[in-house]
Design an enzyme around this catalytic site. Structure first.
Site, PDB file in Angstrom:
ATOM      1  N   THR A  33       0.798  -1.287   0.074  1.00  0.00           N
ATOM      2  CA  THR A  33      -0.011   0.011   0.098  1.00  0.00           C
ATOM      3  C   THR A  33       0.905   1.104   0.100  1.00  0.00           C
ATOM      4  O   THR A  33       0.543   2.108  -0.423  1.00  0.00           O
ATOM      5  CB  THR A  33      -0.854  -0.090   1.418  1.00  0.00           C
ATOM      6  N   TYR A  43      -8.301   1.007  -3.287  1.00  0.00           N
ATOM      7  CA  TYR A  43      -6.982   1.203  -3.880  1.00  0.00           C
ATOM      8  C   TYR A  43      -6.462   0.025  -4.332  1.00  0.00           C
ATOM      9  O   TYR A  43      -6.864  -0.954  -4.135  1.00  0.00           O
ATOM     10  CB  TYR A  43      -6.040   1.954  -2.764  1.00  0.00           C
ATOM     11  N   THR A 109       1.727  -4.560   4.248  1.00  0.00           N
ATOM     12  CA  THR A 109       1.659  -5.033   5.604  1.00  0.00           C
ATOM     13  C   THR A 109       1.025  -6.387   5.666  1.00  0.00           C
ATOM     14  O   THR A 109       1.059  -6.894   6.823  1.00  0.00           O
ATOM     15  CB  THR A 109       0.714  -3.995   6.291  1.00  0.00           C
ATOM     16  N   ASP A 110       0.332  -6.804   4.984  1.00  0.00           N
ATOM     17  CA  ASP A 110      -0.425  -8.078   5.058  1.00  0.00           C
ATOM     18  C   ASP A 110       0.456  -9.292   5.420  1.00  0.00           C
ATOM     19  O   ASP A 110       0.118 -10.215   6.370  1.00  0.00           O
ATOM     20  CB  ASP A 110      -1.160  -8.638   3.747  1.00  0.00           C
ATOM     21  N   LYS A 182       0.457  -8.613  12.320  1.00  0.00           N
ATOM     22  CA  LYS A 182      -0.797  -7.650  11.846  1.00  0.00           C
ATOM     23  C   LYS A 182      -2.074  -7.884  12.726  1.00  0.00           C
ATOM     24  O   LYS A 182      -2.409  -9.061  12.843  1.00  0.00           O
ATOM     25  CB  LYS A 182      -0.833  -8.039  10.421  1.00  0.00           C
ATOM     26  N   GLU A 289      -3.518 -30.952  26.199  1.00  0.00           N
ATOM     27  CA  GLU A 289      -4.227 -32.127  26.361  1.00  0.00           C
ATOM     28  C   GLU A 289      -3.530 -33.156  24.982  1.00  0.00           C
ATOM     29  O   GLU A 289      -4.085 -34.366  24.985  1.00  0.00           O
ATOM     30  CB  GLU A 289      -5.834 -31.669  25.677  1.00  0.00           C
TER      31      GLU A 289
HETATM   32  N1  GLU Z   1      -2.794  -6.240   0.549  1.00  0.00           N
HETATM   33  C1  GLU Z   1      -1.875  -4.959   0.420  1.00  0.00           C
HETATM   34  C2  GLU Z   1      -0.332  -5.570   0.527  1.00  0.00           C
HETATM   35  O1  GLU Z   1      -0.191  -6.365   1.856  1.00  0.00           O
HETATM   36  C3  GLU Z   1      -2.437  -4.214   1.465  1.00  0.00           C
HETATM   37  C4  GLU Z   1      -1.872  -4.111   2.765  1.00  0.00           C
HETATM   38  C5  GLU Z   1      -0.736  -2.893   3.107  1.00  0.00           C
HETATM   39  O2  GLU Z   1       0.185  -2.925   2.365  1.00  0.00           O
HETATM   40  O3  GLU Z   1      -1.130  -2.316   4.022  1.00  0.00           O
HETATM   41  O4  GLU Z   1       0.381  -5.227  -0.217  1.00  0.00           O
END
Ligand code: GLU
Length: 340
Positions: A33, A43, A109-110, A182, A289
């Site tokens: 992103t 986006y 971020t994913d 995340k 368990e």
């Molecule tokens: N799906 C995107 C990625 O991981 C959006 C998450 C992001 O970058 O914040 O590149």
């Protein structure tokens, strides 16, 4: 006398230049992103190239002398083991030149926590490596990428960060690879961290040397839930996967008929790691368990499933011995050279 003054002036020039010279940081761009632009109702990630991203943050040039390269430009949902391997090799190559004080990687971020953890286990310098992302695209009026980039470049340039784990930067905060995850799918403050069982700062004496590796073993992940189907695990067994991480309920528990398939799979050589869908607490052999030692399962400890999968893939490049793999999960790993 004249000659002496001249030499002193030269010496002073050299010294001041040394003191005033900015640290050198290399930026590797992979997308996300932070390189995204608005489109439709949302986006699209991975649209803007790194030259434009850096040009939009002129203050960076006061922090470090920057080099950059566009490695790929993808949403990190499309990150994969092939890119991880070449990224890790590239980082090792860049540090081997001796030219850089640190490396910054722009990333979605994913899956940033996975890339950070993989690089932490496979890069051989103890100099700072910082992944950085954003939750808002680059053309958003309140884009968070620029401020995060400043924090990331400062961290990569800072000698105090030598000897730390690979770091992730989001919402102007820094997190080390083993604990970060995340935690929020929408908020700019999307990352949090658990306290890992141990940290293992990357360096020349720890982790896995993947210089010769072109492909990692197939390891899958299965998510547990009430009424969990046996189909996904059976599919991995039928496809001859070398390992599976079970994201169990609670303390890493699985519905009895799924566990039976897992037991049979272990008997046929598959490695089964038990993790949990709970963000905190981890899964351990003692006190639960499931009799891991009797059934041949491996407990993930504090690692979440996606990181446990990475460790299992790398462990499987070394050994098929379950006890040895348990050791990798239990404590920092002395350097292992991976054969082709
Ligand atoms: N799906 C995107 C990625 O991981 C959006 C998450 C992001 O970058 O914040 O590149």
């Amino acid at each position: 006398m004249k000659r002496r003054s001249f030499l002193i002036i030269i010496l002073l020039c050299v010294l001041t230049q040394g003191i005033l010279a900015l640290p050198k940081v290399h930026v590797i761009a992979t997308g996300g992103t932070i390189a995204g632009t608005s489109s439709g109702s949302g986006y699209t990630a991975g649209q803007v190239t790194i030259d434009n991203i850096l040009a939009a943050v002129p203050d960076l040039s006061k922090i470090a002398e920057l080099d950059y390269e566009q490695f790929c430009n993808i949403g990190s949902q499309d990150m994969n083991e092939t890119i991880w391997l070449s990224l890790s090799k590239r980082i090792n190559e860049l540090f081997a030149t001796g030219k850089y004080d640190g490396i910054v990687i722009t990333h979605g971020t994913d899956t940033m926590e996975e890339t950070a953890y993989f690089l932490n286990l496979t890069t051989r310098s103890d100099k700072p490596v910082v992944l950085v992302g954003s939750m808002r695209p680059s053309d958003a009026p309140d884009a968070d990428g620029p401020k995060n980039l400043i924090v990331a470049v400062k961290a990569a340039a800072d000698k105090k960060n030598v000897g730390k784990e690979v770091m992730c930067c989001l919402n102007q905060k820094l997190f080390e690879a083993s604990g970060v995850f995340k935690n929020n799918s929408r908020d700019v403050d999307a990352f949090a961290a658990i306290k890992p069982d141990y940290t293992m700062p990357h360096g020349s004496k720890v982790g896995f040397d993947v210089t010769e590796v072109e492909k990692l073993p197939n390891v899958g992940i299965i998510y547990g839930y009430a009424g969990c189907s046996t189909l996904p695990l059976q599919a991995f067994v039928d496809a001859n996967f070398e390992g599976v991480v079970l994201v169990g309920v609670g303390d890493g528990n699985f519905r009895a008929d799924v566990q039976k398939i897992a037991e049979k799979a272990v008997a046929h050589g598959m490695k089964i790691v038990r993790s949990t869908r709970c963000p905190h607490g981890g899964v351990y052999t003692e006190g639960g368990e499931v009799e891991d030692l009797e059934l041949g399962f491996i407990a993930a400890g504090s690692l979440n499933a996606q990181k446990a999968r990475i460790l299992l893939m790398l462990a499987l490049t070394q050994t098929k011995d379950t006890d040895q793999i348990r050791q990798y999960f239990n404590k920092p790993i002395a350097l292992q050279t991976v054969k082709k």
